[in-house]
Write a protein that holds these residues in place. Structure first.
Motif, PDB file in Angstrom:
ATOM      1  N   ILE A   1       0.799  -1.176   0.049  1.00 11.20           N
ATOM      2  CA  ILE A   1      -0.071   0.178   0.079  1.00 11.20           C
ATOM      3  C   ILE A   1       1.007   1.299   0.149  1.00 11.20           C
ATOM      4  CG2 ILE A   1      -1.821   1.396   1.347  1.00 11.20           C
ATOM      5  CD1 ILE A   1      -2.619  -1.351   0.048  1.00 11.20           C
ATOM      6  N   GLN A   2       1.907   1.131   0.534  1.00  9.08           N
ATOM      7  CA  GLN A   2       2.870   2.340   0.605  1.00  9.08           C
ATOM      8  C   GLN A   2       4.033   2.481  -0.267  1.00  9.08           C
ATOM      9  OE1 GLN A   2       4.303   2.265   4.780  1.00  9.08           O
ATOM     10  NE2 GLN A   2       2.321   2.570   6.061  1.00  9.08           N
ATOM     11  N   ALA A   3       4.068   1.828  -1.022  1.00  7.90           N
ATOM     12  CA  ALA A   3       5.255   1.773  -2.064  1.00  7.90           C
ATOM     13  C   ALA A   3       4.828   2.579  -2.947  1.00  7.90           C
ATOM     14  CB  ALA A   3       5.529   0.274  -2.527  1.00  7.90           C
ATOM     15  N   THR A   4       3.524   3.007  -3.448  1.00 12.00           N
ATOM     16  CA  THR A   4       3.160   3.690  -4.689  1.00 12.00           C
ATOM     17  C   THR A   4       2.830   5.080  -4.062  1.00 12.00           C
ATOM     18  OG1 THR A   4       1.006   3.020  -4.076  1.00 12.00           O
ATOM     19  CG2 THR A   4       1.873   1.529  -5.577  1.00 12.00           C
ATOM     20  N   GLN A   5       2.721   5.989  -5.090  1.00  9.91           N
ATOM     21  CA  GLN A   5       2.466   7.432  -4.774  1.00  9.91           C
ATOM     22  C   GLN A   5       1.077   7.398  -4.130  1.00  9.91           C
ATOM     23  OE1 GLN A   5       3.390   9.491  -8.407  1.00  9.91           O
ATOM     24  NE2 GLN A   5       5.520   9.379  -8.168  1.00  9.91           N
ATOM     25  N   SER A   6      -0.008   6.865  -4.597  1.00 10.80           N
ATOM     26  CA  SER A   6      -1.143   6.989  -3.949  1.00 10.80           C
ATOM     27  C   SER A   6      -1.791   5.585  -3.544  1.00 10.80           C
ATOM     28  CB  SER A   6      -2.108   7.119  -5.313  1.00 10.80           C
ATOM     29  OG  SER A   6      -3.516   6.855  -4.811  1.00 10.80           O
ATOM     30  N   PRO A   7      -2.043   5.440  -2.219  1.00 11.47           N
ATOM     31  CA  PRO A   7      -2.570   4.147  -1.602  1.00 11.47           C
ATOM     32  C   PRO A   7      -3.586   3.520  -2.453  1.00 11.47           C
ATOM     33  CG  PRO A   7      -2.336   5.896   0.124  1.00 11.47           C
ATOM     34  CD  PRO A   7      -2.080   6.635  -1.323  1.00 11.47           C
ATOM     35  N   ILE A   8      -4.323   4.228  -3.003  1.00 14.96           N
ATOM     36  CA  ILE A   8      -5.484   3.819  -3.955  1.00 14.96           C
ATOM     37  C   ILE A   8      -4.955   2.965  -5.077  1.00 14.96           C
ATOM     38  CG2 ILE A   8      -7.354   4.160  -5.502  1.00 14.96           C
ATOM     39  CD1 ILE A   8      -7.788   6.858  -3.881  1.00 14.96           C
ATOM     40  N   ALA A   9      -3.932   3.110  -5.529  1.00 20.02           N
ATOM     41  CA  ALA A   9      -3.255   2.492  -6.563  1.00 20.02           C
ATOM     42  C   ALA A   9      -2.715   1.053  -5.881  1.00 20.02           C
ATOM     43  CB  ALA A   9      -1.925   3.228  -7.258  1.00 20.02           C
ATOM     44  N   GLY A  10      -2.078   1.126  -4.914  1.00 17.23           N
ATOM     45  CA  GLY A  10      -1.575  -0.017  -4.174  1.00 17.23           C
ATOM     46  C   GLY A  10      -2.530  -0.919  -3.803  1.00 17.23           C
ATOM     47  N   LEU A  11      -3.557  -0.465  -3.253  1.00 16.14           N
ATOM     48  CA  LEU A  11      -4.869  -1.254  -3.038  1.00 16.14           C
ATOM     49  C   LEU A  11      -5.587  -1.862  -4.056  1.00 16.14           C
ATOM     50  CD1 LEU A  11      -6.459  -2.161  -0.554  1.00 16.14           C
ATOM     51  CD2 LEU A  11      -8.176  -0.195  -1.053  1.00 16.14           C
ATOM     52  N   ALA A  12      -5.520  -1.268  -5.269  1.00 20.57           N
ATOM     53  CA  ALA A  12      -6.198  -1.755  -6.489  1.00 20.57           C
ATOM     54  C   ALA A  12      -5.035  -3.026  -7.051  1.00 20.57           C
ATOM     55  CB  ALA A  12      -6.310  -0.795  -7.688  1.00 20.57           C
ATOM     56  N   ALA A  13      -3.707  -2.610  -6.866  1.00 24.52           N
ATOM     57  CA  ALA A  13      -2.847  -3.695  -7.406  1.00 24.52           C
ATOM     58  C   ALA A  13      -3.024  -4.927  -6.422  1.00 24.52           C
ATOM     59  CB  ALA A  13      -1.287  -3.214  -7.446  1.00 24.52           C
ATOM     60  N   LEU A  14      -2.973  -4.825  -5.142  1.00 22.96           N
ATOM     61  CA  LEU A  14      -3.446  -5.859  -4.169  1.00 22.96           C
ATOM     62  C   LEU A  14      -4.652  -6.674  -4.477  1.00 22.96           C
ATOM     63  CD1 LEU A  14      -2.654  -7.430  -1.565  1.00 22.96           C
ATOM     64  CD2 LEU A  14      -3.815  -5.282  -0.430  1.00 22.96           C
ATOM     65  N   ILE A  15      -5.591  -5.894  -4.764  1.00 22.83           N
ATOM     66  CA  ILE A  15      -6.980  -6.769  -5.126  1.00 22.83           C
ATOM     67  C   ILE A  15      -6.774  -7.383  -6.472  1.00 22.83           C
ATOM     68  CG2 ILE A  15      -9.348  -6.082  -5.765  1.00 22.83           C
ATOM     69  CD1 ILE A  15      -9.482  -4.130  -3.758  1.00 22.83           C
ATOM     70  N   ALA A  16      -6.175  -6.812  -7.295  1.00 17.21           N
ATOM     71  CA  ALA A  16      -5.863  -7.495  -8.513  1.00 17.21           C
ATOM     72  C   ALA A  16      -5.256  -8.965  -8.518  1.00 17.21           C
ATOM     73  CB  ALA A  16      -5.350  -6.556  -9.622  1.00 17.21           C
ATOM     74  N   GLY A  17      -3.938  -8.682  -7.487  1.00 17.54           N
ATOM     75  CA  GLY A  17      -3.258  -9.728  -7.498  1.00 17.54           C
ATOM     76  C   GLY A  17      -3.852 -10.917  -6.685  1.00 17.54           C
ATOM     77  N   ILE A  18      -4.614 -10.636  -5.541  1.00 18.74           N
ATOM     78  CA  ILE A  18      -5.607 -11.494  -4.971  1.00 18.74           C
ATOM     79  C   ILE A  18      -6.550 -12.343  -5.655  1.00 18.74           C
ATOM     80  CG2 ILE A  18      -7.268 -11.749  -3.075  1.00 18.74           C
ATOM     81  CD1 ILE A  18      -5.859  -9.797  -1.586  1.00 18.74           C
ATOM     82  N   VAL A  19      -7.356 -11.620  -6.906  1.00 16.83           N
ATOM     83  CA  VAL A  19      -8.146 -12.054  -7.615  1.00 16.83           C
ATOM     84  C   VAL A  19      -7.414 -13.067  -8.729  1.00 16.83           C
ATOM     85  CG1 VAL A  19      -9.741 -11.501  -9.445  1.00 16.83           C
ATOM     86  CG2 VAL A  19      -9.887 -10.423  -7.401  1.00 16.83           C
TER      87      VAL A  19
END
Length: 102
Positions: free
Chosen positions: A57-75
């Motif tokens: 979540i914190q590695a990206t400039q926006s936490p929303i982008a990190g959360l979206a990538a996390l959800i995409a990776g889980i799916v």
């Protein structure tokens, strides 16, 4: 001031040493308790997750982008995708979110 540093170093040494020595001295027989065995089995995975998820979540400039990538990776991983496709799609999702949406 310098005395506090030595106390801190000694305390860190003592705690680290005890964590490594106590299991060797106290546990001599094989562990037969199913609950304790399963607990020890999952400790490395939980430790890795606790360190990894906040970093995602914190590695990206926006936490929303990190959360979206996390959800995409889980799916993707739930559908059986391997490590490389999941990592690639997560990078693309972060790029899209940070470049176009945020």
């Amino acid at each position: 001031m310098s005395g506090n540093i030595y106390i801190s170093i000694f305390t860190a040494f003592f705690v680290s040493y005890m964590i490594r020595v106590l299991p060797l001295t106290l546990i001599r027989k094989p562990i037969t308790n199913k609950f304790f065995k399963s607990f020890l089995y999952y400790v490395p995975y939980v430790t890795l997750a606790v360190m990894t998820f906040p970093a995602i979540i914190q590695a990206t400039q926006s936490p929303i982008a990190g959360l979206a990538a996390l959800i995409a990776g889980i799916v993707l991983s739930l559908f059986g995708a391997g490590l490389f496709p999941v990592a690639t799609v997560c990078c693309i999702v972060v790029f899209i979110f940070e470049y176009f949406l945020v």
